[in-house]
Design a protein around this motif. Structure first.
Motif, PDB file in Angstrom:
ATOM      1  N   GLN A 293       3.447   5.611  -6.219  1.00 29.03           N
ATOM      2  CA  GLN A 293       2.657   5.439  -7.366  1.00 29.03           C
ATOM      3  C   GLN A 293       2.918   4.350  -7.976  1.00 29.03           C
ATOM      4  OE1 GLN A 293       0.005   7.516  -7.658  1.00 29.03           O
ATOM      5  NE2 GLN A 293       0.666   8.114  -5.503  1.00 29.03           N
TER       6      GLN A 293
ATOM      7  N   ARG B 285       2.109   1.769  -3.535  1.00 30.75           N
ATOM      8  CA  ARG B 285       1.057   2.051  -4.447  1.00 30.75           C
ATOM      9  C   ARG B 285       0.649   3.571  -4.173  1.00 30.75           C
ATOM     10  NH1 ARG B 285      -1.547   0.336  -9.094  1.00 30.75           N
ATOM     11  NH2 ARG B 285      -3.548   1.160  -8.888  1.00 30.75           N
ATOM     12  N   TYR B 286       0.542   3.870  -2.916  1.00 32.42           N
ATOM     13  CA  TYR B 286      -0.145   5.247  -2.733  1.00 32.42           C
ATOM     14  C   TYR B 286       1.135   6.338  -2.570  1.00 32.42           C
ATOM     15  CZ  TYR B 286      -4.289   2.854  -3.098  1.00 32.42           C
ATOM     16  OH  TYR B 286      -5.389   1.794  -3.647  1.00 32.42           O
ATOM     17  N   ALA B 287       2.189   5.919  -2.040  1.00 31.19           N
ATOM     18  CA  ALA B 287       3.241   6.982  -1.662  1.00 31.19           C
ATOM     19  C   ALA B 287       4.237   7.174  -2.635  1.00 31.19           C
ATOM     20  CB  ALA B 287       4.063   6.434  -0.237  1.00 31.19           C
TER      21      ALA B 287
ATOM     22  N   ILE C 111      -1.765  -4.265  -6.248  1.00 31.34           N
ATOM     23  CA  ILE C 111      -1.252  -4.450  -4.765  1.00 31.34           C
ATOM     24  C   ILE C 111      -1.052  -5.891  -4.473  1.00 31.34           C
ATOM     25  CG2 ILE C 111      -2.147  -4.345  -2.484  1.00 31.34           C
ATOM     26  CD1 ILE C 111      -3.180  -1.344  -3.195  1.00 31.34           C
TER      27      ILE C 111
ATOM     28  N   PHE D  34       0.764  -1.134   0.069  1.00 26.94           N
ATOM     29  CA  PHE D  34       0.169  -0.018  -0.027  1.00 26.94           C
ATOM     30  C   PHE D  34       0.771   1.283   0.116  1.00 26.94           C
ATOM     31  CE2 PHE D  34      -3.082  -3.131   1.413  1.00 26.94           C
ATOM     32  CZ  PHE D  34      -4.196  -2.838   0.788  1.00 26.94           C
TER      33      PHE D  34
END
Length: 165
Positions: free
Chosen positions: A123, A119-121, A128, A116
């Motif tokens: 990109q 993915r989110y920090a 996932i 996560f």
């Protein structure tokens, strides 16, 4: 039971040494300590809470410093370090169980949290579940294989190296 000054100093020294070793291993092996496919050799140290509770803060601080010095973004510094902390606490909680269960908490914590963050920090466009697999495989290698080798090497000296008083 009251903790003596000697025990406090020993706890602090053990934790600091573990943190320092974690940082050195992470940075020396930096090319594969970070990223979506990683085998962080320093994660083998997550077996150490079986020997001493000082490993818990030592591993957390070591991971925190490694992530800062490695140029990680703030969410990775926070959540990546928390994953190692959760894994270390879990390993400590399993200290009276079968030693082969000890690597599971850091493997699971990192396989669930790090993807996560990637993915989110960062990109990272990979799915996932795929990153859970790649991070999980890296953790199995570092915690499961290398950690158990470390456990075997240290176990016969546990009362000398990790004495508590």
């Amino acid at each position: 039971m009251k903790e003596t000054k000697h025990q406090s100093v020993l706890f602090l020294a053990q934790g600091a040494m573990i943190a320092a070793i974690y940082v050195v291993l992470t940075l020396v092996f930096a090319p594969f300590s970070y990223g979506e496919v990683q085998v962080r050799i320093s994660e083998a140290l997550t077996i150490l809470p079986l020997f001493t509770p000082a490993a818990i803060p030592g591993l957390f601080v070591g991971c925190l410093i490694s992530n800062i010095l490695g140029g990680c973004v703030l969410p990775d510094i926070i959540f990546g370090s928390l994953a190692t902390l959760i894994g270390a606490v879990g390993t400590y909680m399993l200290r009276r169980q079968n030693k082969f269960l000890a690597p599971l908490p850091p493997i699971i914590a990192n396989a669930l949290i790090v993807p996560f963050v990637l993915r989110y920090a960062y990109q990272v466009p990979l799915p996932i579940p795929f990153m859970m697999l790649t991070v999980g495989i890296g953790e199995v290698i570092s915690c499961g294989v290398l950690g158990m080798i470390l456990h075997t090497a240290l176990n016969k000296y546990r009362h000398t190296i990790f004495k508590t008083a």
